[in-house]
Motif scaffolding. Sequence first.
Motif, PDB file in Angstrom:
ATOM      1  N   GLU A 231       4.579   2.791  18.019  1.00 25.29           N
ATOM      2  CA  GLU A 231       4.935   3.872  18.935  1.00 25.29           C
ATOM      3  C   GLU A 231       6.424   3.765  19.231  1.00 25.29           C
ATOM      4  O   GLU A 231       6.978   2.672  19.291  1.00 25.29           O
ATOM      5  N   THR A 232       7.065   4.909  19.387  1.00 25.63           N
ATOM      6  CA  THR A 232       8.484   4.918  19.719  1.00 25.63           C
ATOM      7  C   THR A 232       8.659   5.298  21.183  1.00 25.63           C
ATOM      8  O   THR A 232       7.784   5.892  21.792  1.00 25.63           O
ATOM      9  N   TYR A 233       9.797   4.925  21.727  1.00 26.16           N
ATOM     10  CA  TYR A 233      10.120   5.244  23.114  1.00 26.16           C
ATOM     11  C   TYR A 233      11.536   5.775  23.189  1.00 26.16           C
ATOM     12  O   TYR A 233      12.346   5.555  22.283  1.00 26.16           O
ATOM     13  N   GLU A 234      11.829   6.483  24.244  1.00 25.72           N
ATOM     14  CA  GLU A 234      13.184   6.962  24.499  1.00 25.72           C
ATOM     15  C   GLU A 234      13.975   5.844  25.151  1.00 25.72           C
ATOM     16  O   GLU A 234      13.521   5.242  26.129  1.00 25.72           O
ATOM     17  N   GLY A 235      15.162   5.586  24.647  1.00 29.25           N
ATOM     18  CA  GLY A 235      15.982   4.508  25.171  1.00 29.25           C
ATOM     19  C   GLY A 235      16.262   4.624  26.659  1.00 29.25           C
ATOM     20  O   GLY A 235      16.257   3.629  27.388  1.00 29.25           O
ATOM     21  N   ALA A 236      16.489   5.838  27.155  1.00 25.81           N
ATOM     22  CA  ALA A 236      16.797   6.030  28.571  1.00 25.81           C
ATOM     23  C   ALA A 236      15.589   5.747  29.460  1.00 25.81           C
ATOM     24  O   ALA A 236      15.730   5.568  30.670  1.00 25.81           O
ATOM     25  N   ARG A 237      14.411   5.681  28.867  1.00 21.05           N
ATOM     26  CA  ARG A 237      13.194   5.430  29.642  1.00 21.05           C
ATOM     27  C   ARG A 237      12.657   4.011  29.426  1.00 21.05           C
ATOM     28  O   ARG A 237      11.525   3.710  29.772  1.00 21.05           O
ATOM     29  N   TYR A 238      13.471   3.164  28.843  1.00 20.90           N
ATOM     30  CA  TYR A 238      13.080   1.784  28.570  1.00 20.90           C
ATOM     31  C   TYR A 238      13.792   0.861  29.549  1.00 20.90           C
ATOM     32  O   TYR A 238      14.993   0.975  29.759  1.00 20.90           O
ATOM     33  N   PHE A 239      13.048  -0.055  30.137  1.00 17.41           N
ATOM     34  CA  PHE A 239      13.614  -0.996  31.093  1.00 17.41           C
ATOM     35  C   PHE A 239      13.206  -2.407  30.710  1.00 17.41           C
ATOM     36  O   PHE A 239      12.078  -2.632  30.265  1.00 17.41           O
TER      37      PHE A 239
ATOM     38  N   GLN B  56      17.499   8.453  13.112  1.00 12.82           N
ATOM     39  CA  GLN B  56      17.374   7.834  11.792  1.00 12.82           C
ATOM     40  C   GLN B  56      15.937   7.408  11.492  1.00 12.82           C
ATOM     41  O   GLN B  56      15.559   7.282  10.332  1.00 12.82           O
ATOM     42  N   ARG B  57      15.165   7.207  12.528  1.00  9.83           N
ATOM     43  CA  ARG B  57      13.773   6.784  12.330  1.00  9.83           C
ATOM     44  C   ARG B  57      12.874   8.011  12.212  1.00  9.83           C
ATOM     45  O   ARG B  57      12.093   8.338  13.094  1.00  9.83           O
ATOM     46  N   THR B  58      12.999   8.652  11.075  1.00  9.80           N
ATOM     47  CA  THR B  58      12.164   9.821  10.801  1.00  9.80           C
ATOM     48  C   THR B  58      10.732   9.369  10.534  1.00  9.80           C
ATOM     49  O   THR B  58      10.464   8.175  10.316  1.00  9.80           O
ATOM     50  N   ARG B  59       9.830  10.317  10.545  1.00  8.30           N
ATOM     51  CA  ARG B  59       8.420  10.002  10.276  1.00  8.30           C
ATOM     52  C   ARG B  59       8.269   9.277   8.943  1.00  8.30           C
ATOM     53  O   ARG B  59       7.555   8.281   8.846  1.00  8.30           O
ATOM     54  N   GLU B  60       8.961   9.743   7.932  1.00  9.98           N
ATOM     55  CA  GLU B  60       8.847   9.143   6.599  1.00  9.98           C
ATOM     56  C   GLU B  60       9.348   7.701   6.602  1.00  9.98           C
ATOM     57  O   GLU B  60       8.719   6.814   6.018  1.00  9.98           O
TER      58      GLU B  60
END
Length: 101
Positions: A85-93, A56-60
């Motif tokens: 900056e965005t991150y991948e949920g599976a790589r967030y701790f 849902q968080r497109t560039r626009e």
Amino acid sequence: MAKPIPLSSLQASMCKIWGTTPETTKLILSRVEDWTTSGLQDEDCYVSIRAKGTEQRTREIVLDGMKQVSDAFSTHDLVANVRLETYEGARYFHVPPPMKT
């Protein structure tokens, strides 16, 4: 910088812009004596946002949200240099402190 930065008010604005809650939307103020600027305009603050990347968080949508963040700071007479900056949920701790009982 001598200008006041109203963190509570800005946090409420960030929650409204991104559809989040204060529990997940933290504002951290670090005052520094000297710093470099972008060279484009004298900024009052540097806003660095980390957000979970979703479909849902497109560039626009992200760029529009960043513009809204800049506008929120502007209502307090602050020029903000906004970065996200965005991150991948599976790589967030995250290890939060224990809940109070």
